[in-house]
Design a protein around this motif. Structure first.
Motif, PDB file in Angstrom:
ATOM      1  N   VAL A 143      21.180  38.428  62.500  1.00  0.00           N
ATOM      2  CA  VAL A 143      20.431  38.429  63.747  1.00  0.00           C
ATOM      3  C   VAL A 143      20.912  39.582  64.613  1.00  0.00           C
ATOM      4  N   ILE A 144      19.994  40.346  65.174  1.00  0.00           N
ATOM      5  CA  ILE A 144      20.345  41.434  66.089  1.00  0.00           C
ATOM      6  C   ILE A 144      19.616  41.187  67.410  1.00  0.00           C
ATOM      7  N   PRO A 145      20.355  40.744  68.439  1.00  0.00           N
ATOM      8  CA  PRO A 145      19.716  40.460  69.724  1.00  0.00           C
ATOM      9  C   PRO A 145      19.740  41.685  70.632  1.00  0.00           C
ATOM     10  N   GLY A 146      18.687  41.841  71.424  1.00  0.00           N
ATOM     11  CA  GLY A 146      18.624  42.944  72.381  1.00  0.00           C
ATOM     12  C   GLY A 146      17.715  42.583  73.549  1.00  0.00           C
ATOM     13  N   PHE A 147      17.620  43.492  74.493  1.00  0.00           N
ATOM     14  CA  PHE A 147      16.747  43.265  75.652  1.00  0.00           C
ATOM     15  C   PHE A 147      15.426  43.999  75.455  1.00  0.00           C
ATOM     16  N   LEU A 148      14.403  43.510  76.129  1.00  0.00           N
ATOM     17  CA  LEU A 148      13.055  44.066  75.995  1.00  0.00           C
ATOM     18  C   LEU A 148      12.351  43.870  77.327  1.00  0.00           C
ATOM     19  N   GLU A 149      11.772  44.947  77.876  1.00  0.00           N
ATOM     20  CA  GLU A 149      10.993  44.807  79.118  1.00  0.00           C
ATOM     21  C   GLU A 149       9.543  44.530  78.744  1.00  0.00           C
ATOM     22  N   LEU A 150       9.009  43.417  79.221  1.00  0.00           N
ATOM     23  CA  LEU A 150       7.613  43.071  78.940  1.00  0.00           C
ATOM     24  C   LEU A 150       6.844  43.006  80.250  1.00  0.00           C
ATOM     25  N   GLU A 151       5.562  43.406  80.201  1.00  0.00           N
ATOM     26  CA  GLU A 151       4.685  43.284  81.369  1.00  0.00           C
ATOM     27  C   GLU A 151       3.823  42.035  81.159  1.00  0.00           C
TER      28      GLU A 151
END
Lengths: 86, 86
Positions: free
Chosen positions: A63-71
């Motif tokens: 598993v590779i977790p990261g951040f993501l900006e969503l509109e």
């Protein structure tokens, strides 16, 4: 790569089935979760999927977790993105 | 392997520093979280740690989530265990 959107109301067992199916087909799957409840359901689903895949003798899920900006509805939200792969 | 207990009030930046330190020292670290808020802070901390470790040119962090039964104040609780390794 398939993207599964997980909500706080999502059933971890159902999501885990979708993870196993997508990983068997594509070798990897991406999950998006916004908020603590959704992140928790996602982690539970991945833990269940891992158990089921390892029981079948396949190699462990990474598993590779990261951040993501969503509109969403014109509002910017920070989601957690999980890339799950064998 | 060092075990970090993460609570819903834990600061993801502080936990991420502890993850980076433990991984640099031992190559792996284990995190325990009980409840959605704690799981969420743990995932955020791992995502921050991953970003910082990859910025330093080290190889990506792998995360292996699973379930863990813990006895707390005589009560059995299901925790999420995250093994984080390079």
């Amino acid at each position: 790569m398939e993207i599964l959107k997980v909500a706080s109301r999502s059933n971890p067992n159902s999501v885990s089935g979708a993870i196993v199916g997508a990983v068997e087909q594509d070798g990897a799957v991406e999950l998006h979760a916004i908020g603590a409840g959704a992140v928790n359901q996602t982690v539970k689903a991945i833990a269940i999927a891992r158990r089921s895949i390892e029981r079948d003798g396949a190699s462990a899920l990474k598993v590779i977790p990261g951040f993501l900006e969503l509109e969403i509805d014109g509002e910017s939200k920070t989601a957690i993105r999980f890339v799950v792969e064998t």
